[in-house]
Design a protein around this motif. Structure first.
Motif, short mmCIF file in Angstrom:
data_model
loop_
_atom_site.label_atom_id
_atom_site.label_comp_id
_atom_site.label_asym_id
_atom_site.label_seq_id
_atom_site.Cartn_x
_atom_site.Cartn_y
_atom_site.Cartn_z
N ALA A 50 35.24 33.78 46.43
CA ALA A 50 34.73 32.85 45.41
C ALA A 50 35.55 32.87 44.13
O ALA A 50 35.72 31.83 43.48
N CYS A 51 36.11 34.02 43.77
CA CYS A 51 36.87 34.10 42.52
C CYS A 51 38.10 33.19 42.56
O CYS A 51 38.55 32.73 41.51
N CYS B 261 31.26 35.63 47.47
CA CYS B 261 31.71 36.89 46.87
C CYS B 261 30.93 38.03 47.53
O CYS B 261 29.74 38.20 47.26
N CYS C 123 38.10 42.17 49.65
CA CYS C 123 38.73 40.98 50.21
C CYS C 123 40.20 41.14 50.56
O CYS C 123 40.78 40.23 51.16
N ARG D 94 34.26 38.28 39.44
CA ARG D 94 35.01 39.54 39.49
C ARG D 94 34.29 40.65 38.73
O ARG D 94 33.42 40.39 37.91
N GLU E 259 30.88 41.20 47.08
CA GLU E 259 30.33 42.25 46.21
C GLU E 259 29.04 41.77 45.55
O GLU E 259 28.07 42.53 45.42
S1 SF4 Z 1 34.66 40.72 46.00
FE1 SF4 Z 1 36.19 39.22 46.69
S2 SF4 Z 1 35.30 37.25 46.02
FE2 SF4 Z 1 34.25 38.85 44.87
S3 SF4 Z 1 35.40 39.02 42.97
FE3 SF4 Z 1 36.23 40.55 44.39
S4 SF4 Z 1 37.96 39.53 45.35
FE4 SF4 Z 1 36.72 37.94 44.42
#
Ligand code: SF4
Length: 158
Positions: free
Chosen positions: A6-7, A38, A109, A14, A40
């Motif tokens: 998603a970021c 996302c 990710c 993030r 996380e």
């Molecule tokens: S978990 Fe993945 S989608 Fe979420 S902020 Fe980190 S890199 Fe981006």
């Protein structure tokens, strides 16, 4: 449809409350419908949150129970990482999505690399490893042109 970290679409998910919007990346896959996720956040972690690293290993080691994910204040966030990975996998399977564009270097990710503190090491993040284990094609955010051509265009020809 393609899942995307998603970021990369500009969502401020993030750990530091920011995004990593990547306009160039999106222009390389112009005809896709992206599903931004996302892991996380889906795993129940707040935003912003303390950055986390995989302790001596990579995503598959976390999935196999051989190591843990620990954040910068020493909390064990392994369960959150595993739950988020399972949620992304479930959504992919429910929607019959077989491709995911994933943010390189993230402990969730990363496709080819993950950051362990300030050190970059080879290996997949937890979510990428789980998606890969069920046959989902992973496109690294840093190798979109090569990976997209290798997977998506080849698939269109068959
Ligand atoms: S978990 Fe993945 S989608 Fe979420 S902020 Fe980190 S890199 Fe981006």
């Amino acid at each position: 449809m393609i899942i995307i970290s998603a970021c990369l679409l500009g969502i401020k998910c993030r750990y530091d409350g920011e995004s990593r919007f990547d306009k160039e990346l999106l222009s390389l896959i112009p005809d896709a419908i992206f599903i931004p996720l996302c892991p996380e956040q889906l795993g129940g972690l707040p935003t912003p949150r303390s950055p986390a690293t995989i302790n001596n290993g990579s995503g598959p080691d976390v999935i196999n129970g051989h190591t843990k994910v620990i954040n910068s204040i020493g909390d064990d966030v392994t369960e959150h990482f595993l739950r988020g990975a399972e949620e992304v996998k479930m959504i992919a399977q429910l929607m019959k999505i077989d491709t995911a564009v994933m943010k390189e270097k993230s402990p969730s990710c990363g496709v080819n690399f993950i950051k362990q503190g300030d050190v970059l090491t080879s290996g997949m993040g937890v979510t990428s490893a789980l998606l890969y284990s069920v046959g989902i094609k992973l496109i690294s955010s840093e190798k979109v042109a090569e990976d997209y051509v290798r997977y998506y265009h080849n698939r269109k020809r068959h």
